[in-house]
Design a protein around this motif. Structure first.
Motif, short mmCIF file in Angstrom:
data_model
loop_
_atom_site.label_atom_id
_atom_site.label_comp_id
_atom_site.label_asym_id
_atom_site.label_seq_id
_atom_site.Cartn_x
_atom_site.Cartn_y
_atom_site.Cartn_z
N THR A 138 0.78 -1.23 0.00
CA THR A 138 0.00 0.00 0.00
C THR A 138 0.82 1.28 0.00
O THR A 138 0.56 2.17 -0.81
CB THR A 138 -0.96 -0.02 1.21
OG1 THR A 138 -1.62 -1.27 1.26
CG2 THR A 138 -1.97 1.09 1.10
N PRO A 139 1.81 1.46 0.92
CA PRO A 139 2.47 2.76 0.98
C PRO A 139 3.15 3.14 -0.34
O PRO A 139 3.06 4.27 -0.78
CB PRO A 139 3.52 2.57 2.08
CG PRO A 139 3.07 1.40 2.87
CD PRO A 139 2.36 0.52 1.91
N ASN B 282 5.40 8.40 6.09
CA ASN B 282 4.59 7.20 6.14
C ASN B 282 5.13 6.09 5.25
O ASN B 282 4.71 4.94 5.36
CB ASN B 282 3.14 7.52 5.74
CG ASN B 282 2.39 8.21 6.86
OD1 ASN B 282 2.72 8.04 8.01
ND2 ASN B 282 1.39 8.99 6.50
N THR C 209 8.17 1.11 5.67
CA THR C 209 6.90 0.45 5.94
C THR C 209 6.55 -0.43 4.75
O THR C 209 5.50 -1.05 4.72
CB THR C 209 5.75 1.47 6.12
OG1 THR C 209 5.65 2.26 4.95
CG2 THR C 209 5.97 2.33 7.33
N LEU D 192 1.69 -3.80 10.69
CA LEU D 192 3.04 -3.51 11.15
C LEU D 192 3.07 -3.29 12.65
O LEU D 192 2.22 -2.59 13.19
CB LEU D 192 3.58 -2.25 10.45
CG LEU D 192 3.82 -2.36 8.95
CD1 LEU D 192 4.16 -1.01 8.37
CD2 LEU D 192 4.95 -3.33 8.66
N ILE E 160 4.89 5.06 16.83
CA ILE E 160 5.31 4.77 15.46
C ILE E 160 4.33 3.80 14.80
O ILE E 160 3.97 3.96 13.63
CB ILE E 160 6.74 4.20 15.46
CG1 ILE E 160 7.70 5.30 15.88
CG2 ILE E 160 7.10 3.66 14.10
CD1 ILE E 160 9.15 4.97 15.66
N LYS F 34 1.19 5.65 13.93
CA LYS F 34 1.34 6.52 12.75
C LYS F 34 1.36 5.68 11.48
O LYS F 34 0.80 6.06 10.47
CB LYS F 34 2.64 7.32 12.87
CG LYS F 34 2.91 8.22 11.68
CD LYS F 34 3.42 9.58 12.08
CE LYS F 34 3.11 10.63 11.04
NZ LYS F 34 3.71 10.38 9.73
N ALA F 35 2.02 4.54 11.56
CA ALA F 35 2.07 3.67 10.38
C ALA F 35 0.67 3.22 10.00
O ALA F 35 0.29 3.19 8.82
CB ALA F 35 2.97 2.46 10.64
N GLY G 66 -1.16 5.98 8.47
CA GLY G 66 -0.61 6.20 7.14
C GLY G 66 -1.16 5.22 6.13
O GLY G 66 -1.59 5.60 5.03
N VAL G 67 -1.18 3.95 6.49
CA VAL G 67 -1.66 2.94 5.55
C VAL G 67 -3.13 3.18 5.22
O VAL G 67 -3.56 3.10 4.07
CB VAL G 67 -1.47 1.52 6.12
CG1 VAL G 67 -2.19 0.49 5.28
CG2 VAL G 67 0.02 1.18 6.18
#
Lengths: 429, 204, 771
Positions: free
Chosen positions: A348-349, A383, A395, C52, C83, C86-87, C90-91
């Protein structure tokens, strides 16, 4: 500074026909392989490679001797030469493939002897049609002269070598994506762990994946000993390396040097300096994935560790010089756009993030940016690569995502005013 | 099956090169591209049978890679590089010249089936930026003027065989490195000229 | 267990089995880690990046995907750090930038993992001001599934399911990077028997079923857990209804049987429940016509016949009845003094099987634990589809597979040994000496073997299977699944005093033996290979009573038709599957009109006849069904409702199958079998799938059809005065000369396979698209 000629020796001395087997044999080609197969042992070869301290020439810079040592035991093992050179700015493997394919083949023979491998592949990017033709002809000539096939040089060793064309995907330069591509699948990187190629590689068998330049260096190392190779360059970056210089220089091209000089010295002496006597605004030390250095950082040394300590990477050895008139936002956009197009789409990222970054940069570059875009760009980058640290955390499944982040962090860290100047602050009523 | 016996025979030879059949998928798709100028549904069916996977699996792979075209291409595939070294060396002007001359936008083919234009990512000719490929034969160090000359020459001469060295000598400028001796081989379509695919010939 | 691994998650000490995935270990201990692409039953891919978590390593804390990380001893994990949060944000932001604002019109809303996880872990606002990705929406990718590519978050669950689990990768990722989409090949729809599972596991509304689209919101639904009775797998299902209409069937994860998967027929064959063609009132035949009557009238007429009878009263029962209903008929039949000879099961393939105290009955999960699986039975993919999935799963985990032809060629490419024409004749005899077959010996000698054995075709001899069975028994540690695939046939085996099949019915029953015949939930005239015999029998028997949902080729011949409830959601009871596991059947919706359960009818009739000592209630029948079983494992309603028994209780027993062991002879190299989708009346009335079983065809090898000089795609089957035009399909795995007839397709019931059938070329140039 001067070039140190090892890899490019044969081709410089024989411009007429360096790619043909007769020429290579006349320069004592394949004698090192013969000596090795008939008189040495796999352990001895591995020792020499370890003694040379040569680090992979593809971009990751992993110590080659250590990599070979990791290869798991198995009846079926493979060697795959990564000739998928697609990192923007890089064209060093191209000259090796086009002008001295037999050096690579000899390196392959010695490597397969050392690692007990019977099947090797050269994965060449599809766009390198002329180099691929030269390599294929060379392979055919090698078979004819008994350097490939059964009982090479009358020894016990068999080796089959297949030249495989890629089809236009930068991500296939990533070793596990390359293996997937070679298996006839989408070029999607695999998860590591558990799919370390040394254990579960091609067809889930132990596989060595090495760069063209790395394996092309093997014949010299075995012929002249690893210790001699280790004497060249500096500690941590031994031997010679071909750097591809491009951008706004007077004499772009491939230069084979020992590592240790500064970038400034390199560009002035060998590259002829910047065109039209302009100043350097920024430069990329190691291919499009690498964070940029400013024009006032030309005294950084061209070694893997020095560049890493300055928060960038020597990577594929591609140096791109950007002069004082370069629109850096466009440059960043070009690089981000590259990664967005080349993203495989698995995670995804990277899939969503890189395209989003491209869209924002596109707006900013064409004057439709917003002030909030500056922080937004950095947050999106965070991100993908948390902390925007170096070496990058990710990530994502593979480093392509964080690569797209490099030009943006460089832009925002050192050239923020240039970006801000492109964002309209007046609202026209 | 509209692949003739000769092509099937060549395909089967390619399949034999690899320890597992599926690995031949890449080269077979190049073969399909060389036959039709794009990957036709019919080729997908033939290949799926030769390799032992479903048609959608073949299509999944063929659409992943940019060199396998999903729509028919012209006789000359003009690929202009737009990556960083070329971008900062004026590749945009080269792109404009090609677009103007051919009247095409990115990934379009003209009605006569002569040209297909695409702006592509790094082709490894950064030292000779800006650079172009015609049917994957690289021409480095182009100026806007020479780009126009190249396009006109292709349109007027319509050579069957596109040879990198020939084009470079006629229209190219700075090279990424010394090409040394020219050779005479090139390609016959919008597919890399490569011996295993039977897509390369020597110019007389 | 002493081998357990100890890990530290968010400060809590957790124990886990070694090698377990971190996400699963946390889940089992009540710590939820959000995810999209990970599914318990699929191999992990770590693609969505939602799971994650931070793990301590010698080089500091690292973000790792918990779905691809195995637990290791002393691991320190943080699933809630800044963290990680936030990940996750973000996803989710990345997933939502191209996701359309479809919630108001999307089926998934209310049960949508993307919605739920966005609320729990996502950003409050979107910062995306660019143009979203657009696709034509939705597009049908098969008769029953629609795809909306804009909603798709590219988790690859559907493509992985099709590739890994069901083995028909007909959907895949197309294009690359941001342009990636899921799609099928043009003109090659997603024609998998298991496609509905992808709709269930899709974490967004990208894949939807035509039968459920726009029908309801999850909060409107009433649900209950039940058991599918489409075949003898007994898959665990969840029934969903709204406003008393059945709207959807979902698979429930039962580790022992279906592990959450369903075949498409089990999932989608329910719309017939709402059909207005269902019989609503009892019908009585009068001078060439039918008129409505009352149940009392029917009871009255029948009780007189019963009282005045001089011959037997016979029962032909369909396999879809519950255990309690079988018991009810058994009771009734015994009361009538029929002794054991008057109950028949509507099954063409019924024989003694391999049941014995000395034979260990296998559990389905034994497939995974064996060294080798041996299969000789009807086509598992068509008749026991989820068992086919479990076989595939076992092979994927390294179990060896040996398959005897010619019905299971769909397993040939994953089998280690496939015995085709050189070993198995066209009438399903092993032509070589089994003990000399080297290929099978290495896989079974002294190894743990699970065999799935049943007649591959009605004309296979009992002896043929017995030879294989004896060889396996003598040479391996054998466990066995008897591949009788009809619905609740194992329930029938357990509860009926004695069992016979259609073959025995068609040779033993006539107007000389029977005064009154009950045909219950069965359509042998429509779907049995003994159709014409049975039709003649039914025509001549003085009184025939049909208990069924619809009027079909059998029930229309009856003198009385009584509407009954469907086992799918309209009644309570129990069901016993192929491993003798008994599980709950539950009621969710009312039956239409005056329809009642079969056992209710018998109960009413017994009362009218003033029989005494009959079971009075469903609970009575339930207790009586399992009289012989030990108290704590008795599948009573109470016991089955206990949390530890929700997946069912196993009680193996030895049935009394009283069939003849004489072989059925076909006139030529034919074999007959069922396709998953057929022309049954219930399927015809389930709109979404009704066309899937409509094509008529025969199958054979290319050279077989060349001998018949067929070349136009169609042919004509001729038998006496019957002419049927069908397509012919090339099946390269069939040996020369062998032709397959799908008996549950229209018009196949007109053929008598014991008599000569001509196959003539048709001159029509039209070629049908054949499923």
């Amino acid at each position: 500074m001067k070039e140190t000629i090892l890899l490019t020796k044969h081709m410089r001395e024989n411009p007429e026909d360096s790619h043909l087997i007769e020429s290579y044999e006349k320069s004592n080609g394949y004698t090192t392989a013969k000596k090795t197969l008939l008189g040495s042992s796999p352990e001895k070869v591995l020792e020499e490679i370890k003694a040379s301290n040569i680090r992979g020439r593809g971009g990751a810079g992993f110590p080659t001797g250590v990599k070979w040592g990791f290869l798991a035991e198995n009846e079926e093992r493979y060697l795959v030469i990564n000739a998928d050179e697609s990192e923007p700015g890089t064209f060093k493997d191209r000259i090796l493939l086009e002008r001295d394919p037999h050096q690579l083949i000899e390196g392959i023979i010695i490597t397969c002897f050392a690692a007990n491998i019977k099947n090797a592949f050269i994965y060449i990017r599809g766009e390198y049609a002329k180099p691929a033709r030269r390599v294929q002809s060379a392979v055919e000539q090698a078979y004819q002269n008994g350097y490939l096939g059964k009982n090479i040089f009358g020894s016990e060793m068999d080796l089959d070598l297949v030249v495989h064309l890629g089809a236009g995907a930068y991500i296939c330069g990533e070793e596990t994506a390359l293996l997937n591509s070679l298996e006839g699948r989408r070029g999607e990187p695999r998860l590591k762990p558990p799919y370390f190629p040394a254990v579960k590689g091609l067809y889930m068998k132990p596989t060595l994946v090495n760069n063209v330049e790395t394996i092309s260096s093997v014949p010299w190392i075995i012929e002249n000993t690893g210790e001699e190779y280790n004497k060249l360059g500096v500690e941590g970056s031994t031997g010679t390396r071909i750097f591809s210089l491009s951008g706004h220089v007077n004499v772009p091209g491939n230069y084979e040097i020992e590592m240790g000089s500064t970038f400034g010295d390199f560009v002035e002496t060998l590259g002829g300096g910047i065109r039209n006597n302009k100043k350097v605004k920024a430069y990329i030390p190691g291919g499009a994935s690498a964070p940029w250095f400013r024009g006032d950082q030309l005294n950084i040394k061209m070694t893997i560790d020095d560049v890493a300590n300055n928060n960038s990477m020597l990577g594929s050895g591609a140096v791109v010089m950007m002069d004082q008139d370069t629109n850096l936002v466009n440059a960043a956009k070009s690089i981000v756009s590259f990664f967005a197009h080349e993203s495989c789409g698995q995670c995804t990222p990277c899939r969503e993030g890189t395209t989003w970054l491209e869209m924002i940069l596109d707006r900013v570059a064409s004057g439709r940016g917003r002030t909030s875009d500056l922080e937004l760009l950095l947050d999106i980058c965070d991100n993908i690569s948390p902390g925007l640290s170096w070496p990058p955390k990710m990530t994502t499944i593979c480093p392509l995502g964080p690569s797209a982040v490099s030009p943006i962090t460089s832009l925002m860290k050192d050239f923020r005013e240039e970006v801000e100047s492109m964002i309209p602050t007046k609202v026209l009523l | 099956m509209s692949w003739d016996d000769k092509l099937i025979k060549q395909a089967k030879k390619i399949v034999k090169l690899y320890p597992q059949k599926r690995s031949a998928l890449g080269p077979l798709l190049h073969l399909a591209q060389s036959k039709d100028g794009y990957i036709s549904d019919d080729s997908v069916s033939v290949i799926s049978e030769l390799v032992g996977i479903t048609e959608v699996q073949v299509k999944s792979v063929s659409t992943f890679y940019s060199m396998y075209k999903q729509e028919p291409t012209g006789k000359y595939l003009l690929s202009v590089c737009k990556s960083i070294s070329c971008e900062i060396n004026n590749s945009n002007s080269i792109i404009d010249v090609v677009k103007d001359f051919t009247g095409l936008s990115n990934n379009e083919t003209d009605e006569e089936g002569l040209f297909t234009f695409e702006a592509v990512e790094c082709i490894g000719a950064c030292g000779g930026a800006p650079a172009i490929q015609v049917n994957y034969e690289t021409v480095e160090g182009l100026s806007t003027e020479n780009t126009l000359n190249l396009c006109e020459w292709l349109k007027n001469e319509t050579p069957d065989l596109v040879v990198a060295d020939e084009l470079q000598n006629k229209f190219g400028g700075t090279k990424s490195f010394d090409w040394a001796i020219s050779d005479n081989s090139g390609t016959t379509g919008s597919v890399p000229g490569f011996q295993t695919l039977n897509t390369t010939k020597d110019k007389k | 267990m002493s081998d357990n691994v100890k890990i530290n998650v968010n400060g809590l000490q957790i124990e886990s089995e070694p090698n377990k995935l971190l996400i699963e270990a946390c889940e089992d201990s009540g710590i939820h880690i959000p995810r999209f692409c990970w599914h318990k039953r699929l191999d992990p891919v770590g693609m969505c990046r939602m799971c994650l978590v931070e793990v301590e390593t010698p080089r500091g804390k690292m973000l790792v995907p918990s779905c691809t990380t195995e637990v290791s001893d002393e691991m320190v994990v943080d699933t809630e750090s800044e963290i990680v949060k936030k990940a996750q944000e973000g996803v989710l932001e990345f997933l939502l930038i191209n996701h359309p604002l479809d919630c108001p019109i999307c089926d998934k809303a209310g049960e949508c993992p993307l919605q739920d996880q966005t609320m729990a872990y996502g950003p409050g606002e979107s910062r995306f001001v660019e143009e979203k990705r657009h696709f034509e929406k939705p597009i049908p990718i098969s008769e029953i599934i629609l795809l909306d590519r804009e909603r798709c978050i590219l988790c690859a669950r559907c493509t992985r399911f099709s590739d890994e689990i069901s083995g028909d990768p007909l959907i895949e990722f197309i294009q690359r990077g941001n342009k990636t989409e899921v799609n099928t090949f043009p003109n090659e729809p997603f024609k998998s028997y298991f496609s509905g599972n992808t709709v269930q596991i899709c974490p967004v509304g990208a894949l939807t079923s035509t039968s459920y689209r726009f029908k309801a919101r999850p909060w409107d639904l009433k649900s209950t857990r039940s058991t599918c009775n489409g075949c003898s797998m007994g898959c665990s299902i969840e029934l969903n209804s709204s406003q008393n209409k059945m709207l959807r069937i979902l698979g429930v994860d039962n580790e022992h049987t279906n592990q959450g998967w369903l075949c498409d027929r089990g999932r989608y064959n329910f719309e017939y429940l709402n059909s207005d063609q269902r019989i609503k009132a009892p019908l009585k035949k009068t001078e060439g016509d039918r008129e409505e009557t009352t149940l009392q009238d029917v009871y009255s007429d029948l009780s007189k016949i019963i009282e005045d009878r001089s011959n037997k009263i016979t029962f032909l029962l369909g396999s879809n009845l519950t255990n309690e209903e079988f018991t009810s008929f058994n009771e009734f039949s015994n009361k009538l003094g029929n002794n054991d000879n008057s109950i028949y099961l509507n099954e063409d393939i019924l024989f003694k099987g391999f049941f014995d105290e000395n034979i260990e009955n296998a559990k389905i999960e034994d497939l995974n634990k064996s060294d080798a699986i041996i299969i000789w039975a009807e086509d598992l993919k068509e008749t026991l589809p989820v068992l086919y999935l479990r076989v595939r799963q076992a092979v994927k985990n390294g179990v060896k597979l040996v398959v005897f032809g010619h019905t299971n060629s769909t397993l040939a490419d994953i089998s280690d040994v496939y015995f085709g024409g050189e070993t198995v004749s066209n009438d399903f005899e092993i032509v070589k000496d089994i003990s000399k077959l080297k290929e099978i010996k290495e896989h079974i000698k002294d190894k743990n073997v699970t065999a799935i054995l049943g007649k591959a075709s009605p004309n296979q001899s009992d002896q043929s299977l017995e030879k294989l069975f004896s060889y396996l028994k003598d040479n391996s540690n054998l466990k066995l699944l008897n591949a009788f695939n009809g619905g609740n046939s194992f329930g029938a085996f357990q509860t009926l005093g004695s069992v016979k099949g259609n073959r025995e019915f068609s040779s033993e029953i006539s107007k000389e033996t029977t005064d009154l015949l009950f045909v219950v939930g069965a359509d042998p005239v429509g779907k049995s290979i003994f159709s014409s015999n049975i039709k003649n029998i039914i025509d001549e028997i003085p009184t025939v009573v049909a208990l069924d949902l619809f009027i079909h080729e059998t029930s229309e011949l009856a003198d009385y038709i009584v509407p009954t409830s469907s086992t799918l959601g309209e009644k309570e009871g129990t069901f016993t599957n192929i491993e003798f596991r008994t599980s709950r059947i539950d009621k969710l919706i009312p039956s239409p009109g005056q329809a009642l359960s079969d056992w209710e009818f018998i109960s009413g009739l017994s009362n009218f006849c003033k029989f005494e000592g009959m079971s009075e209630s469903l609970t009575d029948l339930n207790n009586k069904s399992f009289d012989s079983f030990a108290l704590d494992t008795k599948p009573t309603f109470d016991n089955l409702d206990k949390p530890r028994n929700l997946d069912g209780i196993i009680n193996t027993s030895v049935p009394n199958i009283n069939t003849t062991d004489e072989s059925i002879e076909f006139s030529d190299s034919f074999y007959v079998g069922k396709k998953l989708y057929g022309d049954k009346v219930t399927e015809r009335h389930s709109k979404s799938i009704s066309l899937l079983g409509s094509s008529q065809f025969i199958e054979g090898s290319e050279s077989t059809f060349e001998k018949y000089k067929l070349n136009s795609g169609k042919c004509i089957l001729v038998q006496e005065n019957i002419e049927i035009t069908v397509s012919y399909k090339i099946n390269p795995s069939l040996p020369d000369g062998l032709i397959f007839f799908p008996k549950n397709r229209r018009n196949m019931n007109k053929l008598d396979f014991s008599k000569n059938i001509q196959i003539l070329p048709s001159h029509s140039m039209e070629v049908l698209n054949v499923n």
